[in-house]
Design an enzyme around this catalytic site. Structure first.
Site, mmCIF file in Angstrom:
data_model
loop_
_atom_site.group_PDB
_atom_site.id
_atom_site.type_symbol
_atom_site.label_atom_id
_atom_site.label_comp_id
_atom_site.label_asym_id
_atom_site.label_seq_id
_atom_site.Cartn_x
_atom_site.Cartn_y
_atom_site.Cartn_z
ATOM 1 N N SER A 80 -17.630 -6.022 49.725
ATOM 2 C CA SER A 80 -19.033 -5.707 49.472
ATOM 3 C C SER A 80 -19.855 -6.978 49.349
ATOM 4 C CB SER A 80 -19.178 -4.891 48.186
ATOM 5 O OG SER A 80 -19.194 -5.741 47.041
ATOM 6 N N ASP A 81 -21.166 -6.851 49.503
ATOM 7 C CA ASP A 81 -22.059 -7.941 49.151
ATOM 8 C C ASP A 81 -22.193 -7.972 47.630
ATOM 9 O OD1 ASP A 81 -23.870 -10.055 49.366
ATOM 10 O OD2 ASP A 81 -24.888 -9.151 51.083
ATOM 11 N N TYR A 82 -22.914 -8.954 47.129
ATOM 12 C CA TYR A 82 -22.997 -9.229 45.698
ATOM 13 C C TYR A 82 -23.572 -8.027 44.931
ATOM 14 C CZ TYR A 82 -23.749 -12.332 41.657
ATOM 15 O OH TYR A 82 -23.706 -12.933 40.429
#
Length: 695
Positions: A246-248
């Site tokens: 996932s992204d942040y």
């Protein structure tokens, strides 16, 4: 492994060495000891990563090593041009070489994986992350993807000199509505498939190790929880079996997106969609065990994700040697010292000469005083641009310093603000360094106005009013709508953010030590009201000029951009002739050879980039007016000529039909060759493609 240990392998946390999102905190080594961490990012330096790795392998029950990730967007200790600039070089070999060097520096610094390349096809410069993209064209993005993945990963990502690449952001993030970061996306399925997916397909074909979904949604489903895109398309149709991370904080953000009620729900949605690693969302760690216990997630699904993570660690060689990228392949200092020449070459190839009236450039080695002014003249920190990696900013070269080295025989003046008037009045030439600061581009830097501030405008007006030859060096991470500069300046160079050697490289360009060869990887608008603007638009039923009123036009602006895709000037002149094809008729499935003669008709040696475009003027669905299908750069001495050729395979003629199936439709295709997407500068021939004869 216990369920808690399995969930720990799916949890990625940040250290405190870089600010890449909200909720930054020092790394909790006790969480590592408890087996709650499988990977760490924003930590570099062989001693730092080794210290944390020892905790993982010596102080946990299973001793499974961590992997370490970092955003190596355009270099690590040595910075190369930001991607939107480097794409202007139109040179896959250069793109690969800069990635190879970045990987060597990064791996020597204890990092195993980079969150790059960013492959979002970007057509809206209001979006700050355009600076990280390869520009507006999908075909160019495909070549960029291949080069970067191969450069980072090499032939074997287990090599201590290689790092795993992450293709991001899958997909359509650049189409955020109104250019506003993190906002919703409105995309047709056709645009999604034709424009935004192809660079990721090329990354997969090149063997990319990881994929990062976009923060945004597609068709109202956030991509971090989009099973149709991550599961059905990426996993099943494309066969990707690598890691999806996932992204942040993106898994936790499924709650404010409105598709999950809480973290347990968010973890359930994301894991079912196919996301293996939760980056700083705390959703898997706090919600996944409960989701398994409540029957929302099967243990088999957890196991599948854990196997992918462990398989990546094995591919990186970490299960054999957890410390393989922690200084054993040489110190980063020794490696970085070998990258400066490459950084300078990449930077000068990425700068674009936008205008040059009356031969104002190049600057002569002798003559009267040159005044170098503007807020970015000596701004060595700003040369880095956003995502500056682990670079020591003091090692960056400013334009002021570069010109001093390049022009020892000329008087250079660097006046303070209150000295501008007297200095400029007495100058032979004025060089103004204007534009954005580094922090004005990148993530979370959307802009509604793409102009310069009033102080810069006043400085420009004063300089232009002196009547002295005026050169503007424009630093930016996106095109800026400054028509007043292009109307009055004698020469303008798009300097972007060119990295560690920016000043020396720009001095090479301004003095003619390097004949500028960069070409815009993105259309440059005249006004924000034209955005999104790009060359590959589809024809209108009422095109401009058919009727003085009832045609597709603005009443207050020309339709065309300030500069087209591929625009870029040189200090010499080139002529094309004799565009020819290997055949005038093809059968479906056959390849075509395209050739043209190119001559340097000027008085300087130089490099010219030529592009091949196709158009299918009559098809079952409306096709774009131009579609890029090839490019090549040729260096020629004055008076020399060379034949330039491309082979277009059958895939070059493919398009999506009304049912979104890739197909080649028989009929007439138009083939264009030239330096940019301006039809008036292109040579054109036609070819007929026929159905295969079945015996």
């Amino acid at each position: 492994m216990t369920l808690a240990e399995k969930v720990g392998q799916l949890n990625m946390v940040t250290a405190h060495m870089a600010d890449t999102g909200p909720g930054m905190a020092p790394l909790d080594l006790d969480a590592v000891r408890r087996g709650e961490v499988g990977s760490v990012f924003n930590l570099w330096g062989a001693e730092n990563t080794a210290r944390v790795q020892r905790v993982a392998v010596e102080e946990t029950r299973l001793g499974i090593p961590l992997f370490f990730g970092f955003d190596v967007v355009h270099g690590h200790r040595t910075l190369f041009p930001v991607p939107i600039a480097e794409a202007c070089a139109f040179d896959p070999d250069l793109w690969q070489r800069t990635a190879v060097h970045a990987a060597r520096e990064t791996s020597a610094d204890g990092v195993d994986l980079t969150f790059a390349p960013m492959l979002d096809v970007s057509r809206d410069p209001r979006w700050g992350r355009m600076v990280e993209s390869p520009g507006e064209d999908a075909w160019l993005g495909m070549r960029f993807a291949e080069a970067k993945v191969r450069g980072f990963q090499g032939d074997d990502i287990a090599s201590p000199h290689a790092v795993a690449a992450t293709a991001k952001h899958f997909a359509g993030y650049a189409a955020s509505i109104a250019g506003r970061d993190y906002a919703t996306v409105e995309l047709s399925e056709r645009t999604f498939r034709e424009i935004h997916l192809p660079p990721f397909q090329s990354a997969l074909a090149a063997g990319v190790a990881a994929i990062m979904p976009a923060f945004t949604d597609y068709s109202a489903v956030p991509l971090t929880g989009n099973a149709a895109i991550l599961g059905d398309l990426l996993r099943q149709s494309w066969g990707f079996d690598g890691v999806i991370l996932s992204d942040y904080g993106a898994i936790a953000e499924l709650v404010p997106h409105g598709v999950a009620a809480d973290l347990q729900d968010a973890a359930t949605v994301a894991l079912h969609a196919g996301v293996d690693i939760d980056m700083m969302g705390n959703a898997y760690l706090s919600g996944l065990e409960a989701a398994v216990e409540h029957g929302k997630v099967s243990i088999d699904l957890v196991d599948t994700a854990v196997v992918r993570v462990l398989r990546l660690k094995h591919a990186l060689g970490l299960l054999d040697d957890p410390f393989r990228r922690m200084g054993e392949n040489g110190t980063w200092e020794a490696i970085a010292s070998k990258g400066r020449d490459l950084a300078r070459d990449a930077a000068r190839r990425s700068a674009v000469l936008l205008t040059n009236r009356s031969g104002t450039l190049p600057l002569a080695s002798s003559g009267g005083p040159i005044v170098v002014a503007g807020p970015l003249a000596n701004a060595w920190r700003e040369m880095a641009g956003p995502w500056a990696g682990a670079v020591d900013l003091e090692q960056n070269v400013s334009l002021a310093f570069g010109l001093e080295q390049a022009l020892p025989g000329r008087e250079l003046r660097f006046p303070s603000e209150d000295e501008h008037g007297a200095a400029m009045a007495d100058a032979e030439t004025i060089v103004l360094c204007l534009g954005e600061t580094a922090e004005m581009s990148g993530e979370a830097t959307s802009r509604t106005k793409l102009d310069l501030d009033e102080d810069q405008r006043r400085l420009f007006d004063f300089a232009a009013g002196t009547g002295r030859p005026l050169v503007v060096v424009l630093f930016c991470g996106r095109p800026l709508t400054v028509p007043w500069i292009f109307e009055r300046a004698d020469a303008v160079v798009a300097a972007w953010f060119l990295g560690s050697e920016a000043g020396n490289a720009l001095a090479d360009v301004l003095t003619g030590a390097w004949n500028p060869s960069g070409r815009l990887s993105v259309s440059w608008p005249r006004d924000v009201g034209q955005i999104p603007i790009f060359y590959g638009q589809r024809p209108s039923g009422r095109p401009l000029g058919v009727d003085p009123k009832y045609s597709s036009r603005y009443i207050d602006s020309p339709n065309d951009p300030q500069f087209v895709f591929g625009h870029g000037l040189s200090y010499t002149a080139f002529e094309m002739s004799d565009l020819r094809l290997s055949a005038t008729n093809l059968k479906v499935g056959e390849s075509l050879e395209v050739s043209v003669d190119l001559r340097n008709s000027g008085d300087r040696a130089g490099e010219q980039t030529l592009m091949v475009f196709l158009r299918d003027p009559v098809a079952s669905v409306s096709r774009p007016l131009l579609e890029l299908r090839g490019f090549a750069s040729v260096f020629l001495e004055p008076g020399d000529s060379e034949s330039v050729s491309w082979t277009l395979g059958p895939e070059a003629f493919e398009g999506l039909d009304a049912g979104m199936r890739r197909t080649i439709e028989p009929g007439v295709f138009e083939v264009f060759v030239g330096p940019c997407a301006d039809v008036e500068q292109l040579l054109k021939v036609s070819i007929s493609i026929e159905e295969k004869t079945i015996n």
